[in-house]
Motif scaffolding. Structure first.
Motif, short mmCIF file in Angstrom:
data_model
loop_
_atom_site.label_atom_id
_atom_site.label_comp_id
_atom_site.label_asym_id
_atom_site.label_seq_id
_atom_site.Cartn_x
_atom_site.Cartn_y
_atom_site.Cartn_z
N MET A 213 0.83 -1.21 0.00
CA MET A 213 0.00 0.00 0.00
C MET A 213 0.87 1.26 0.00
O MET A 213 0.54 2.26 -0.65
CB MET A 213 -0.93 0.00 1.21
N SER A 214 1.99 1.20 0.71
CA SER A 214 2.91 2.34 0.70
C SER A 214 3.52 2.54 -0.69
O SER A 214 3.68 3.68 -1.16
CB SER A 214 4.02 2.10 1.74
N ALA A 215 3.85 1.43 -1.36
CA ALA A 215 4.40 1.51 -2.72
C ALA A 215 3.36 2.07 -3.69
O ALA A 215 3.70 2.86 -4.60
CB ALA A 215 4.87 0.13 -3.17
N ALA A 216 2.10 1.69 -3.52
CA ALA A 216 1.04 2.21 -4.39
C ALA A 216 0.89 3.71 -4.22
O ALA A 216 0.72 4.45 -5.21
CB ALA A 216 -0.28 1.51 -4.06
N LEU A 217 0.99 4.18 -2.99
CA LEU A 217 0.89 5.62 -2.74
C LEU A 217 2.06 6.36 -3.39
O LEU A 217 1.89 7.46 -3.95
CB LEU A 217 0.86 5.88 -1.23
N THR A 218 3.24 5.76 -3.35
CA THR A 218 4.41 6.37 -4.00
C THR A 218 4.23 6.44 -5.51
O THR A 218 4.56 7.45 -6.15
CB THR A 218 5.68 5.56 -3.66
N ASP A 219 3.69 5.37 -6.10
CA ASP A 219 3.46 5.36 -7.55
C ASP A 219 2.45 6.43 -7.96
O ASP A 219 2.59 7.06 -9.02
CB ASP A 219 2.97 3.98 -8.00
N GLU A 220 1.45 6.64 -7.14
CA GLU A 220 0.46 7.67 -7.46
C GLU A 220 1.08 9.06 -7.36
O GLU A 220 0.75 9.96 -8.14
CB GLU A 220 -0.74 7.53 -6.51
N THR A 250 -6.05 6.19 -1.09
CA THR A 250 -4.98 5.23 -0.79
C THR A 250 -4.31 5.56 0.54
O THR A 250 -3.98 4.66 1.32
CB THR A 250 -3.94 5.23 -1.93
N SER A 251 -4.13 6.84 0.81
CA SER A 251 -3.54 7.25 2.08
C SER A 251 -4.43 6.83 3.26
O SER A 251 -3.92 6.32 4.28
CB SER A 251 -3.35 8.77 2.09
N ASN A 252 -5.73 7.01 3.13
CA ASN A 252 -6.65 6.60 4.19
C ASN A 252 -6.61 5.09 4.40
O ASN A 252 -6.62 4.60 5.54
CB ASN A 252 -8.07 7.04 3.86
N ALA A 253 -6.57 4.35 3.31
CA ALA A 253 -6.52 2.89 3.42
C ALA A 253 -5.24 2.45 4.12
O ALA A 253 -5.27 1.55 4.98
CB ALA A 253 -6.61 2.27 2.03
N LEU A 254 -4.12 3.07 3.78
CA LEU A 254 -2.86 2.72 4.42
C LEU A 254 -2.90 3.03 5.92
O LEU A 254 -2.40 2.25 6.74
CB LEU A 254 -1.71 3.47 3.75
N ALA A 255 -3.51 4.14 6.28
CA ALA A 255 -3.61 4.51 7.70
C ALA A 255 -4.44 3.48 8.47
O ALA A 255 -4.09 3.10 9.60
CB ALA A 255 -4.21 5.90 7.84
N LEU A 256 -5.53 3.02 7.89
CA LEU A 256 -6.37 2.02 8.56
C LEU A 256 -5.67 0.67 8.63
O LEU A 256 -5.84 -0.08 9.61
CB LEU A 256 -7.71 1.89 7.83
N VAL A 257 -4.87 0.36 7.62
CA VAL A 257 -4.08 -0.87 7.65
C VAL A 257 -3.05 -0.81 8.77
O VAL A 257 -2.87 -1.77 9.54
CB VAL A 257 -3.39 -1.10 6.29
N ASN A 258 -2.36 0.32 8.89
CA ASN A 258 -1.37 0.48 9.95
C ASN A 258 -2.02 0.38 11.33
O ASN A 258 -1.44 -0.22 12.26
CB ASN A 258 -0.66 1.83 9.80
N SER A 259 -3.20 0.97 11.47
CA SER A 259 -3.89 0.93 12.76
C SER A 259 -4.28 -0.51 13.13
O SER A 259 -4.11 -0.93 14.28
CB SER A 259 -5.14 1.81 12.69
N TYR A 260 -4.77 -1.26 12.15
CA TYR A 260 -5.15 -2.64 12.44
C TYR A 260 -3.93 -3.51 12.72
O TYR A 260 -3.96 -4.37 13.61
CB TYR A 260 -5.94 -3.21 11.26
#
Length: 266
Positions: A213-220, A250-260
């Motif tokens: 997910m972090s890589a996807a955010l970088t690509d965007e 994507t940023s929101n999704a990554l934040a929720l992934v990190n929280s979980y």
């Protein structure tokens, strides 16, 4: 012999006289009145028990009608109570789920966008942080895929344009968006195969999701970097605005992934 004959005649005469007297009595007005009285009396007596029976029957019907009326009301009103209870329960469950989503989204960089994009899935998410993160990844994947298709269409049109830098920037953006789609898709697949939290396998799986997910955010992010040398115009503005919004999902999704991941490894 003559005496016997007289006696017989006398008997007949007396019989005849008695018969005539009977006729006279039976046809007299007093006899008729007595007969009428005798006939009327049973009629009056027979009516009184009939009236009493009717009164008893009417009195007996009143409790029966009241009972039937109450039974009717019970069957009419009872389904209303029975049907309304599940609605109240489902309403409470939905409220709890939306509150959970709102609270969880407060940990993201774009909480309002997070809530509006995920609250529609409240029934599926309930109060499960894993489902919340998985749903957020799915939303991010959908937005990124649509953006990749949009940029692909623009790049084909730009091939026939007069600005080669714009065409190159669009091709690079499409390539980056394609990579982001693959990375987000891999993250979603990994989330669907998660083991129980707390185990070493769980930490490994969540590490993969966080990395992708972090890589996807970088690509965007890289998608818009290629437009720095492109002249200002409607196409550049539109692509940068659309890409910026996709990055927020994507940023929101990554934040929720990190929280979980943090909750599952503690």
């Amino acid at each position: 012999h003559s005496r016997k004959s007289d006696n017989l005649h006398g008997y007949k005469s007396n019989s005849t006289s008695s018969h005539e007297a009977t006729k006279t009595i039976s046809t007299s007005p007093q006899a008729q009145q007595s007969k009428e009285t005798t006939l009327r009396t049973p009629t009056r007596i027979s009516k009184k028990p009939l009236l009493c029976f009717q009164n008893v029957k009417t009195l007996a019907m009143k409790p029966l009608l009241s009972h039937l009326f109450l039974t009717f009301l019970f069957f009419i009103l009872h389904p209303i109570v029975t049907v309304s209870s599940p609605d109240n329960d489902s309403s409470t469950t939905a409220t709890n789920a939306t509150d959970f989503i709102r609270t969880s989204c407060s940990a993201t960089l774009y909480p309002d966008l997070c809530y509006t994009s995920l609250s529609g899935y409240a029934n599926a998410i309930q109060q499960d942080p894993a489902r919340l993160a998985r749903t957020a990844i799915g939303v991010s994947l959908s937005k990124t895929r649509h953006m990749a298709v949009y940029v692909s269409n623009l790049s084909r049109e730009a091939d026939y344009g007069a600005d080669p830098r714009a065409s190159a920037a669009l091709h690079d953006c499409f390539s980056n968006m394609g990579d982001a789609v693959d990375e987000i898709r891999g993250s979603l697949k990994q989330m669907r195969q998660l083991v129980a939290p707390g185990s070493e396998s769980f930490r490994f799986q969540m590490g993969n999701v966080q990395t992708w997910m972090s890589a996807a955010l970088t690509d965007e992010d890289t998608c818009t970097d290629g437009f720095e040398d492109v002249a200002e115009g409607p196409m550049k503005t539109d692509v940068c605005q659309r890409t910026g919004k996709v990055k927020k999902f994507t940023s929101n999704a990554l934040a929720l992934v990190n929280s979980y991941a943090e909750k599952g490894t503690n």
